[in-house]
Scaffold this motif. Structure first.
Motif, PDB file in Angstrom:
ATOM      1  N   ILE A   1     -61.929  56.203 -55.116  1.00 21.09           N
ATOM      2  CA  ILE A   1     -62.506  56.099 -56.610  1.00 21.09           C
ATOM      3  C   ILE A   1     -62.152  54.920 -57.165  1.00 21.09           C
ATOM      4  O   ILE A   1     -61.036  54.536 -57.306  1.00 21.09           O
ATOM      5  CB  ILE A   1     -62.199  57.302 -57.380  1.00 21.09           C
ATOM      6  N   HIS A   2     -63.308  54.241 -57.702  1.00 21.96           N
ATOM      7  CA  HIS A   2     -62.924  52.695 -58.391  1.00 21.96           C
ATOM      8  C   HIS A   2     -63.626  52.725 -59.589  1.00 21.96           C
ATOM      9  O   HIS A   2     -64.866  53.215 -59.770  1.00 21.96           O
ATOM     10  CB  HIS A   2     -63.520  51.894 -57.391  1.00 21.96           C
ATOM     11  N   ILE A   3     -62.885  52.344 -60.654  1.00 19.90           N
ATOM     12  CA  ILE A   3     -63.300  52.533 -62.023  1.00 19.90           C
ATOM     13  C   ILE A   3     -63.376  51.150 -62.539  1.00 19.90           C
ATOM     14  O   ILE A   3     -62.384  50.393 -62.640  1.00 19.90           O
ATOM     15  CB  ILE A   3     -62.673  53.543 -62.863  1.00 19.90           C
ATOM     16  N   ALA A   4     -64.519  50.629 -63.057  1.00 25.48           N
ATOM     17  CA  ALA A   4     -64.512  49.374 -63.809  1.00 25.48           C
ATOM     18  C   ALA A   4     -64.631  49.399 -65.033  1.00 25.48           C
ATOM     19  O   ALA A   4     -65.714  50.257 -65.717  1.00 25.48           O
ATOM     20  CB  ALA A   4     -65.820  48.485 -62.988  1.00 25.48           C
ATOM     21  N   THR A   5     -63.891  48.825 -65.967  1.00 19.22           N
ATOM     22  CA  THR A   5     -64.079  48.844 -67.419  1.00 19.22           C
ATOM     23  C   THR A   5     -64.057  47.407 -68.067  1.00 19.22           C
ATOM     24  O   THR A   5     -63.372  46.527 -67.549  1.00 19.22           O
ATOM     25  CB  THR A   5     -62.910  49.700 -68.013  1.00 19.22           C
ATOM     26  N   LYS A   6     -64.392  47.221 -69.526  1.00 18.90           N
ATOM     27  CA  LYS A   6     -64.085  46.052 -69.855  1.00 18.90           C
ATOM     28  C   LYS A   6     -62.583  45.659 -70.328  1.00 18.90           C
ATOM     29  O   LYS A   6     -62.288  44.582 -70.518  1.00 18.90           O
ATOM     30  CB  LYS A   6     -64.957  46.137 -71.213  1.00 18.90           C
TER      31      LYS A   6
ATOM     32  N   PHE B   1     -52.816  54.031 -65.429  1.00 17.88           N
ATOM     33  CA  PHE B   1     -54.279  54.156 -64.667  1.00 17.88           C
ATOM     34  C   PHE B   1     -54.313  55.477 -63.779  1.00 17.88           C
ATOM     35  O   PHE B   1     -55.122  56.476 -63.882  1.00 17.88           O
ATOM     36  CB  PHE B   1     -54.881  53.116 -64.011  1.00 17.88           C
ATOM     37  N   ASP B   2     -53.317  55.488 -62.930  1.00 15.72           N
ATOM     38  CA  ASP B   2     -53.169  56.652 -61.892  1.00 15.72           C
ATOM     39  C   ASP B   2     -53.100  57.900 -62.699  1.00 15.72           C
ATOM     40  O   ASP B   2     -53.834  59.227 -62.198  1.00 15.72           O
ATOM     41  CB  ASP B   2     -52.045  56.519 -60.911  1.00 15.72           C
TER      42      ASP B   2
ATOM     43  N   HIS C   1     -58.967  50.036 -59.982  1.00 15.27           N
ATOM     44  CA  HIS C   1     -59.171  49.779 -61.473  1.00 15.27           C
ATOM     45  C   HIS C   1     -59.786  48.304 -61.413  1.00 15.27           C
ATOM     46  O   HIS C   1     -58.692  47.533 -61.144  1.00 15.27           O
ATOM     47  CB  HIS C   1     -58.222  50.218 -62.555  1.00 15.27           C
ATOM     48  N   PHE C   2     -60.685  48.050 -62.175  1.00 14.57           N
ATOM     49  CA  PHE C   2     -60.965  46.412 -62.444  1.00 14.57           C
ATOM     50  C   PHE C   2     -61.507  46.554 -63.692  1.00 14.57           C
ATOM     51  O   PHE C   2     -62.266  47.023 -64.307  1.00 14.57           O
ATOM     52  CB  PHE C   2     -62.167  45.941 -61.345  1.00 14.57           C
TER      53      PHE C   2
ATOM     54  N   VAL D   1     -56.513  59.032 -64.507  1.00 11.14           N
ATOM     55  CA  VAL D   1     -57.623  59.460 -63.561  1.00 11.14           C
ATOM     56  C   VAL D   1     -57.259  60.914 -63.113  1.00 11.14           C
ATOM     57  O   VAL D   1     -57.939  61.479 -62.990  1.00 11.14           O
ATOM     58  CB  VAL D   1     -57.688  58.270 -62.388  1.00 11.14           C
ATOM     59  N   ALA D   2     -55.943  61.316 -62.454  1.00 11.92           N
ATOM     60  CA  ALA D   2     -55.621  62.197 -61.956  1.00 11.92           C
ATOM     61  C   ALA D   2     -55.882  63.714 -63.134  1.00 11.92           C
ATOM     62  O   ALA D   2     -56.359  64.447 -62.799  1.00 11.92           O
ATOM     63  CB  ALA D   2     -54.024  62.374 -61.466  1.00 11.92           C
ATOM     64  N   SER D   3     -55.549  63.095 -64.384  1.00  9.11           N
ATOM     65  CA  SER D   3     -55.608  64.297 -65.548  1.00  9.11           C
ATOM     66  C   SER D   3     -57.054  64.311 -65.626  1.00  9.11           C
ATOM     67  O   SER D   3     -57.647  65.530 -65.812  1.00  9.11           O
ATOM     68  CB  SER D   3     -54.969  63.632 -66.564  1.00  9.11           C
TER      69      SER D   3
END
Length: 963
Positions: free
Chosen positions: A488-493, A499-500, A303-304, A503-505
């Protein structure tokens, strides 16, 4: 001089993929082997592989026009005659070393050495190289440059001439780069500030996100760390470390010299042998980097978060990099994966147009990542940080492809793109620019691949097509995807808590949804095939000395044509409509941005954008349009075969633009993204306000508040442009290889058949513009990094109506730019890329300016502005040398020479040959006018315009900065 990795994955558009295949596709299925063998038997002189470079292949014939060689010391070279541009040549010197070879202690060494190549060697004193090239007509940046990539470093020269003086200089410079760089302690210290400034400019959210993504996806590789910005390493690395790195990797066996252009091959080969045979490496060679890639048992999650970053989901499978085998089977698999990527990309972007879509779009692709790894997967840009919905979409679309494969209509659409690109490449082969060919050959050496002639590539493609089935693409997809992603990489503001688990859910919920197979699409016939009774020609004249034929139709449409042999099977077009942005309302800034972004994706009243994508697949045509101050402009290239259909598209754009609801829905999300990007990038923010501020905050010229992008709609655009599309003046220019009479008939049946058009009128008649009288400092605030900013000074000048005055100001600005580089960059080390230019409006009386600008940290802005004002004062005092004039004038003169044999450069001139005949006279006399300008002329212009109290200063500061 650049470090070339943006931080995001490499972006490859559909047509870019096809274009790339036009020079690299070499694939065949087993079913096509007999046809391939028959083709090969006819090529009795073909050489397979590249024996001189030890690149083996029994199936891929190398381009027979290329002379490959290797010196006894191990250095590779390649020479290829080419006539575009006529009389010029492109030189590429590539080294098989990049950021990946750097150990922790050597961080930034590869890029630093690239800079040091311009800062002193055994036979070229520090500060002399660029000036020497400018005297020969090479512009710094445009014709003289270098690039550092993770896996390679390349030095580039695009030579305007191939006379002895120019070729001797080019060969001497490359020989100095090869083994004679001094990398002195003092020069390293002087360059340090410049490289830190470059790192600060490039350290944007996109770069930081990309570094974070690759660090996650490839935990055992250096790639993630090496693409990130590291000002601290630049500030501390020693000259001794740089010299050691240079000696270890700048060695003959790591180097390839490529020369493509208009020269005698045998003589050039002898020059290379004479100049480089004595080159030897010193000390122990450096080790090539070999990174490990071990796919994990379950996907790695990362996550970024950054307020300035767009929401992005990377959903990919990483695998070890495999060197090229140069076999038909290998390339067949690459092509099948590319087709799969195109099909998934189209699916995702269709879903993005739905009103409730959680994303703005996406792209699926297979990529080789700088000899460090290979990736296959999907990138999705989210809307409003709705990462859960977008992640679900990514998971389901990749799973849908895995379970059900692809429809035949999807394959046929992708095949049409490849087929068109390859046929065009073969037909236009003789017109390829030397620079593009040289780049291709240089990269092939780094990757150890075979460069084929476009015609040979097309022959292999023809043999391959029957086996490009939906089943074959599905099989290739499954082999590459292997059931799912490795990262899997997710970028958000904003940060994602827990997080983990979140995402798993989200993945569990998505994977529980049963999917249906994709449905075959049916493509309708193009609805706009007839526009009424063909128009009548009422005027047909020739401008003999320029080779232009000017035709006018009874409805007022004007057609201007120039037939050339510069690029076979290619036609450049420019159509100008109405009065452009000059007629836009003052209370609707950013309409021009909306127009350029959305019209290509809007479609027409009878066809949405997806149907249009299928309709134009395989055709080389222009769909979009932009707003200049004086006209709405459609421009680009087509082919003689597609010209008739292109004209139908242009006529449909004038009469049936859709302004579709789904397009407005896309803009609502996209405008937020564009506004955020602009607000966080000082350079983009300044460009948005470049003419807006000196024009007295006239919104037709831009804006200073990026939120303006979110406050305009498709309905606003329709109100602004529809009157111009419906009845505004129309003038079309065609330049290239086509039949004049056929073009006249096609225009008569399309544009000439429309309702009457208004006569052209200057924007000055709508609302005049004057340079602001308020010269108080303006400050814009960006939301990016605190160490980023920009400062600019703008002096009022004049419009572009007088050709000699205009050219004088262009030379003055060029000399100003040279002095800014010498002083602000080289002496003070205060910025990476200072620039100066002259803007002269052709549309508004008296409006023009000379602008100097420099990206700068806030603490150095006073130093930059003080230096710029001092340079202005020096120029106004008449301290201009003959050498400065030569360095400024020669690149401009060579650019004018090249433009004489370039379709695109003629296109805009030809497009207004009837409405603005004075531009033809400027074109005729441009070289003579430029040559006639003296130092006295330039000094007089400097005294007139560069007044000490006459500069408008603009600063772009971080929001938390202070004045």
């Amino acid at each position: 001089m650049t470090s070339n990795f943006s931080g995001a994955r490499l972006r490859v558009s559909t047509m870019a993929m096809a274009a790339a295949l036009a020079v690299s596709l070499t694939a065949s299925p087993a079913a096509a082997q007999e046809t391939i063998a028959a083709t090969q038997q006819t090529q009795t002189d073909a050489v397979y592989g590249v024996p001189a470079w030890n690149i083996d292949s029994t199936e891929l014939p190398a381009d027979p026009a290329i002379v490959f060689g290797r010196l006894d010391n191990g250095m590779r070279y390649a020479l290829r005659p080419n006539g575009t541009p006529q009389g010029g040549a492109s030189v590429r010197f590539s080294f098989d070393v990049g950021n990946l070879e750097e150990s922790a202690a050597e961080r930034t060494a590869a890029h630093y050495i690239e800079h040091m190549a311009f800062n002193g060697s055994t036979n070229i004193p520090e500060g002399e190289l660029v000036a020497m090239l400018e005297r020969l007509g090479l512009a710094f940046g445009a014709d003289t440059n270098a690039e550092t990539w993770p896996d390679r470093t390349t030095y580039k020269l695009d030579l305007p001439k191939t006379d002895d003086a120019t070729i001797n200089a080019a060969m001497m410079i490359m020989r100095e780069v090869a083994g004679e760089l001094t990398i002195s302690d003092a020069a390293v210290e002087r360059e340090r500030g410049i490289i830190i400034s470059e790192a600060q400019v490039r350290n944007d959210p996109r770069l930081r996100r990309g570094s974070d993504w690759f660090t996650l996806a490839l935990p055992e590789s250096r790639l993630g760390q090496r693409i990130g910005s590291d000002a601290e390493a630049t500030a501390t690395i020693s000259a001794e470390t740089l010299r050691d790195f240079y000696r270890a990797y700048y060695r003959p066996q790591n180097a390839t010299l490529v020369v493509v252009g208009d020269f005698d091959v045998a003589a050039m080969e002898q020059r290379i042998r004479d100049g480089f045979s004595d080159w030897r490496g010193t000390g122990e060679p450096g080790a090539d980097y070999v990174g490990a890639v071990n796919p994990p048992a379950k996907p790695l999650l990362g996550h970024f978060a950054d307020p300035a970053v767009p929401g992005v989901i990377e959903y990919h499978r990483m695998s070890p990099f495999t060197p090229a085998t140069n076999t038909l089977a290998e390339q067949r698999e690459e092509l099948l994966k590319a087709i799969a990527g195109l099909a998934i990309t189209n699916r995702v972007n269709t879903l993005a147009k739905q009103p409730d879509a959680a994303m703005l779009g996406g792209q699926a692709s297979a990529q080789k990542l700088f000899q460090a790894a290979q990736s296959f997967g999907l990138l999705v840009v989210t809307k409003d940080d709705d990462w859960r919905s977008a992640l679900s979409l990514a998971e389901q679309e990749m799973r849908r492809a895995d379970e059900f494969g692809f429809t035949q209509s999807e394959i046929e659409e992708a095949m049409a793109l490849f087929d068109s690109a390859l046929r065009n490449a073969a037909a236009q082969a003789e017109g390829r620019p030397s620079s593009a060919i040289a780049d291709e050959i240089a990269l092939s050496s780094i990757m150890d691949t075979v460069v084929m002639a476009p015609q040979d590539t097309l022959q292999l493609w023809e043999a391959l097509k029957p086996a490009m089935t939906a089943d074959a693409v599905h099989t290739a997809f499954k082999a590459a995807w292997q059931g799912g992603p490795t990262a899997i990489h997710i970028a958000t503001k904003t940060p994602i808590d827990n997080f983990d688990a979140e995402v798993a859910s989200a993945l569990d919920a998505s994977q529980a949804i049963a999917l249906t197979a994709p449905v075959e699409a049916v493509t309708a016939d193009f609805a706009y095939d007839s526009f009424g009774v063909p128009g009548t020609v009422v005027s047909d004249t020739r401008i003999d000395d320029l080779g232009i034929r000017a035709v006018r139709f009874a409805n007022g449409v004007q057609l201007n044509m120039k037939v050339t042999d510069f690029k076979p099977d290619s036609v450049s077009l420019t159509m100008e409509i109405g009065q452009g942005a000059s007629a836009f309302p003052q209370d609707k800034p950013a309409l021009a941005n909306l127009m350029q972004t959305l019209l290509p994706a809007d479609g027409f009243a009878a066809h949405d954008s997806d149907e249009m994508r299928r309709i134009i697949a395989g055709r080389n045509v222009v769909m979009g349009m932009r707003a200049a101050q004086d006209a709405l402009i459609a421009s680009g290239t087509t082919t003689p075969q597609d010209l008739e259909f292109q004209l139908k598209l242009l006529a449909a754009r004038l009469t049936a633009t859709g302004y579709r609801p789904e397009t407005q829905s896309q803009w609502e999300g996209l405008s937020q993204l564009l506004a955020t990007n602009t607000a966080n990038n000082p350079i983009q923010l300044f460009i948005s306000a470049l003419n807006y501020i000196p024009a007295g905050n006239d919104t037709r010229f831009g804006f200073d508040d990026p939120a303006a992008l979110t406050r305009v709609s498709l309905a606003d655009l329709k109100a602004a442009i529809e009157p111009q599309l419906a009845s505004g003046s129309v003038e079309l220019g065609l330049v290239g290889a086509f039949d004049e009479d056929a073009a006249i008939a096609a225009v008569a049946a399309t544009l000439g058949a429309l309702t009457d058009r208004a006569a052209p009128a200057r924007p000055q008649t709508v609302q005049p513009v004057t340079f602001t009288d308020d010269l108080s400092r303006r400050t814009l605030f960006h939301a990016g990094a605190a160490d980023q900013g920009l400062v600019a000074l703008q002096w009022k000048t004049d419009d572009g109506s007088d050709a000699r005055s205009d050219a004088t100001r262009e030379l003055l600005a060029a000399i100003f730019g040279l002095r800014m580089t010498d002083v602000v960059r080289e002496e003070l080390g205060a910025t990476y890329t200072p620039e100066a230019f002259s803007y002269s409006s052709y549309d508004y009386d008296g409006f023009g300016h000379i602008t100097v600008l420099a990206p700068s940290t806030p603490d150095k802005m006073d130093v930059v502005t003080m230096a710029a004002r001092q340079i202005a004062a020096e120029l106004a005092s008449g301290t201009i040398s003959e050498d400065a004039l030569l360095r400024a004038r020669q690149p401009i003169a060579e650019r004018l020479t090249r433009a004489e044999r370039d379709n695109d450069s003629w296109s805009s001139v030809v497009a207004t040959a009837q409405a603005e005949p004075d531009r033809l006279e400027r074109r005729r006399n441009a070289a003579d006018v430029l040559a006639s300008i003296t130092i006295a002329d330039i000094s007089a212009a400097a005294r007139e315009y560069l007044k000490p109290d006459g500069a408008l200063e603009i600063r772009v500061m971080p929001k938390d900065g202070s004045e």
